[in-house]
Structure formats: C-alpha cells, structure tokens
Design an enzyme around this catalytic site. Structure first.
Site, short mmCIF file in Angstrom:
data_model
loop_
_atom_site.label_atom_id
_atom_site.label_comp_id
_atom_site.label_asym_id
_atom_site.label_seq_id
_atom_site.Cartn_x
_atom_site.Cartn_y
_atom_site.Cartn_z
N LYS A 179 0.83 -1.21 0.00
CA LYS A 179 0.00 0.00 0.00
C LYS A 179 0.87 1.27 0.00
CE LYS A 179 -2.03 -1.18 3.88
NZ LYS A 179 -1.30 -2.43 4.17
N ARG A 214 -9.77 0.60 8.85
CA ARG A 214 -9.39 -0.76 9.22
C ARG A 214 -10.50 -1.49 9.95
NH1 ARG A 214 -3.49 0.39 9.21
NH2 ARG A 214 -2.32 -1.48 9.67
N ARG A 248 11.69 -5.28 4.95
CA ARG A 248 11.36 -3.87 4.66
C ARG A 248 12.26 -2.89 5.39
NH1 ARG A 248 5.33 -1.80 5.32
NH2 ARG A 248 5.42 -2.80 7.35
N ARG A 304 11.06 -0.75 11.08
CA ARG A 304 9.98 -0.52 12.04
C ARG A 304 10.05 -1.49 13.21
NH1 ARG A 304 4.56 0.11 8.54
NH2 ARG A 304 3.75 -0.98 10.37
N ARG A 358 -0.76 -8.59 13.77
CA ARG A 358 -1.30 -7.63 12.79
C ARG A 358 -2.13 -8.35 11.74
NH1 ARG A 358 4.31 -5.34 11.47
NH2 ARG A 358 3.42 -4.06 9.82
P1 ADP Z 1 2.27 -1.81 3.23
O1 ADP Z 1 2.29 -0.30 3.14
O2 ADP Z 1 1.04 -2.40 2.59
O3 ADP Z 1 2.49 -2.32 4.62
P2 ADP Z 1 4.82 -1.62 1.80
O4 ADP Z 1 4.49 -0.78 0.61
O5 ADP Z 1 5.58 -0.95 2.90
O6 ADP Z 1 3.49 -2.36 2.36
O7 ADP Z 1 5.62 -2.89 1.26
C1 ADP Z 1 6.14 -3.89 2.16
C2 ADP Z 1 7.48 -4.39 1.65
O8 ADP Z 1 7.27 -5.13 0.44
C3 ADP Z 1 8.49 -3.29 1.30
O9 ADP Z 1 9.77 -3.73 1.68
C4 ADP Z 1 8.37 -3.13 -0.23
O10 ADP Z 1 9.60 -2.71 -0.79
C5 ADP Z 1 8.01 -4.54 -0.66
N1 ADP Z 1 7.08 -4.58 -1.81
C6 ADP Z 1 6.03 -3.75 -2.06
N2 ADP Z 1 5.38 -4.11 -3.19
C7 ADP Z 1 6.02 -5.24 -3.65
C8 ADP Z 1 5.82 -6.11 -4.78
N3 ADP Z 1 4.80 -5.91 -5.65
N4 ADP Z 1 6.66 -7.16 -4.93
C9 ADP Z 1 7.67 -7.37 -4.02
N5 ADP Z 1 7.92 -6.59 -2.95
C10 ADP Z 1 7.10 -5.52 -2.76
P1 AMP Z 2 0.58 0.51 9.35
O1 AMP Z 2 1.69 1.52 9.20
O2 AMP Z 2 -0.61 0.83 8.49
O3 AMP Z 2 1.08 -0.90 9.17
O4 AMP Z 2 0.07 0.64 10.85
C1 AMP Z 2 0.93 0.39 11.96
C2 AMP Z 2 0.12 0.27 13.24
O5 AMP Z 2 -0.56 1.51 13.52
C3 AMP Z 2 -1.00 -0.77 13.22
O6 AMP Z 2 -0.54 -2.07 13.53
C4 AMP Z 2 -1.94 -0.23 14.30
O7 AMP Z 2 -1.46 -0.46 15.62
C5 AMP Z 2 -1.85 1.28 14.06
N1 AMP Z 2 -2.84 1.74 13.04
C6 AMP Z 2 -2.58 2.32 11.85
N2 AMP Z 2 -3.71 2.64 11.19
C7 AMP Z 2 -4.74 2.26 12.00
C8 AMP Z 2 -6.16 2.30 11.89
N3 AMP Z 2 -6.75 2.81 10.78
N4 AMP Z 2 -6.89 1.80 12.92
C9 AMP Z 2 -6.31 1.30 14.02
N5 AMP Z 2 -4.98 1.20 14.19
C10 AMP Z 2 -4.18 1.68 13.19
#
Ligand code: ADP
Ligand code: AMP
Length: 218
Positions: free
Chosen positions: A13, A87, A126, A160, A171
């Site tokens: 995302k 969410r 990541r 993170r 999660r």
């Molecule tokens: P989210 O925001 O949904 O938690 P991220 O965009 O941070 O996910 O992506 C999670 C990890 O996966 C990052 O390290 C990113 O570089 C990698 N990633 C994202 N999209 C892809 C893809 N289509 N194929 C492989 N790796 C990806």
């Molecule tokens: P994310 O960066 O989206 O993976 O979110 C990291 C953490 O933030 C999650 O595991 C939750 O603890 C909190 N969080 C982020 N967005 C929300 C949401 N919309 N509702 C509740 N908790 C959230």
C-alpha cells in the site's frame, strides 16, 4: 478522485501510494505514518499508542478517525489516498460520513491481495529512508547504490519496531478479523477492485493505473 488502498500489512500500500503521490499529485493519508510521527514527537498521543502498535493491535477508532478528520479538512486537489485506513467497519462508516459532510465521495477501493507467506518475507525485509520515507526491501527492491537512497541521496535508513514475526502475526490476525470485512462492505457499494499484489511493483502499478483511469471516466 479519492481512493482506498486496502490490504494486509506488507501488501504494498505504501509503495503504491508514494508513486501515486508522485505521478498524480494525490495526497497520501497513512494513519500508520501519522501515529509513528506522533510517537517520534513524544506527544501524549504518541505515548498512548506506542504499546498497542508494538504489540500489533489496532488503536481505538476515535483516535484514527480524529486524525483523518483533521487532514480531510485541509483538502487535496488531486484527491486523497487512504492507506491503512479504514481498518474497521466503524472507521469505514465514519469515513463515509466525513466525506459526505465535505461534499466528497470515494471513487475506488483497491484491494491488494498477497499470500501470507509472502507478507512475512516482505515485512522482514522492509526498510525505509530516514530522510524521505522511500520504501525498500532487502532483496525485492534494494537501493541501486548500497546504503544510498535512490530518491534523496540520504544514507540513513530505518526498520519498524513492529516489523518482527510476533507483531506481524498479531497484525495479520487483526487484519483478517476486523479489516477484511471491509472487502464485502465496499463490494456491496460497487467500489471494490481486486489487484494481484503478488506481481512485481511495476505490474501492480500498471493495474492500479488502469483502474483509476477507468474510474475517472465515470
Ligand atoms: P504496506 O504499506 O502495505 O504495509 P509496503 O508498501 O511498505 O506495504 O511494502 C512492504 C514491503 O514489500 C516493502 O519492503 C516493499 O519494498 C516490498 N514490496 C512492495 N510491493 C512489492 C511487490 N509488488 N513485490 C515485491 N515486494 C514488494
Ligand atoms: P501501518 O503503518 O498501516 O502498518 O500501521 C501500523 C500500526 O498503527 C497498526 O498495527 C496499528 O497499531 C496502528 N494503526 C494504523 N492505522 C490504524 C487504523 N486505521 N486503525 C487502528 N490502528 C491503526
């Protein structure tokens, strides 16, 4: 155009949001990023949510709805990308209300579908640039030059605190229990588009572009 990117942690995302910001002038609203900023600033809110986030639980609806409400009021010419929000069903209903109050609507909800095994690999690999927030992965998307951000040239990177197998398990549970019902909620509204998030970043991006161009036609 206002869109939601829906999907489990690690689905891509944030990666896709950043590209849409760059290419379409949209504004990314990531509640996860906002909460991490609150933590980094040492605010009362940040202290309140720290433990919950590290465990991998969701913070309460009223906190994230409040954060989103503030940002929505600022407006966005290119539209908003909701990343990691809503969410829960209560958050989705609150978003409908907030948008209606501002005379706005959602144009598309894009579900990024990724297998659980792939999520473990994505989350454990990541890292992001500490300067500009660009998202990388140890193997799938490393920086072109080792230790140097492709985008801003920064040399500091972050991982993170919640990107560990234990928090990820929690999660994912939260996602399947509380967030995945939103797939049905938006499907019933005729807004849902499913994208195969297992494909490489560029292919996922092309598919999202196709959906957004189609939605823009009305
Ligand atoms: P989210 O925001 O949904 O938690 P991220 O965009 O941070 O996910 O992506 C999670 C990890 O996966 C990052 O390290 C990113 O570089 C990698 N990633 C994202 N999209 C892809 C893809 N289509 N194929 C492989 N790796 C990806
Ligand atoms: P994310 O960066 O989206 O993976 O979110 C990291 C953490 O933030 C999650 O595991 C939750 O603890 C909190 N969080 C982020 N967005 C929300 C949401 N919309 N509702 C509740 N908790 C959230």
């Amino acid at each position: 155009m206002n869109i939601i990117l829906l999907g489990p942690p690690g689905a891509g995302k944030g990666t896709q949001s950043r590209r849409l910001v760059e290419e379409r002038g949209m504004v990314q609203l990531s509640t996860g990023d906002m909460l991490r900023e609150a933590r980094a600033s040492g605010s009362e809110l940040g202290r309140k949510v720290a433990e919950v986030m590290d465990r991998g639980d969701l913070v309460t609806d009223d906190i994230v709805i409040g954060l989103i409400e503030e940002k929505l009021k600022e407006g966005a010419e290119g539209g908003f990308i909701f990343d990691g929000f809503p969410r829960t069903l209560a958050q989705a209903e609150a978003l409908d209300e907030l948008l209606a109050r501002l005379g706005q609507k959602l144009d598309a909800v894009i579900e990024l579908a990724v297998d659980d095994e792939a999520l473990v690999d994505r989350i454990s690999g990541r890292y992001t640039c500490a300067g500009c927030g660009e998202v990388y992965h140890d193997t799938a998307r490393p920086t072109r030059e080792e230790g140097v951000c492709d985008v801003c040239g920064g040399t500091e990177f972050k991982r993170r605190a919640d990107d560990n197998p234990e928090s990820l398990r929690q999660r994912l549970m939260e996602y399947y229990k509380k967030t995945s019902p939103l797939i049905g909620y938006y499907h019933a509204k005729g807004l849902l588009h499913r994208v195969d998030g297992m494909k490489p970043v560029g292919e996922v991006a092309a598919e999202i572009d196709r959906i957004l161009d189609e939605a823009a036609k009305g």
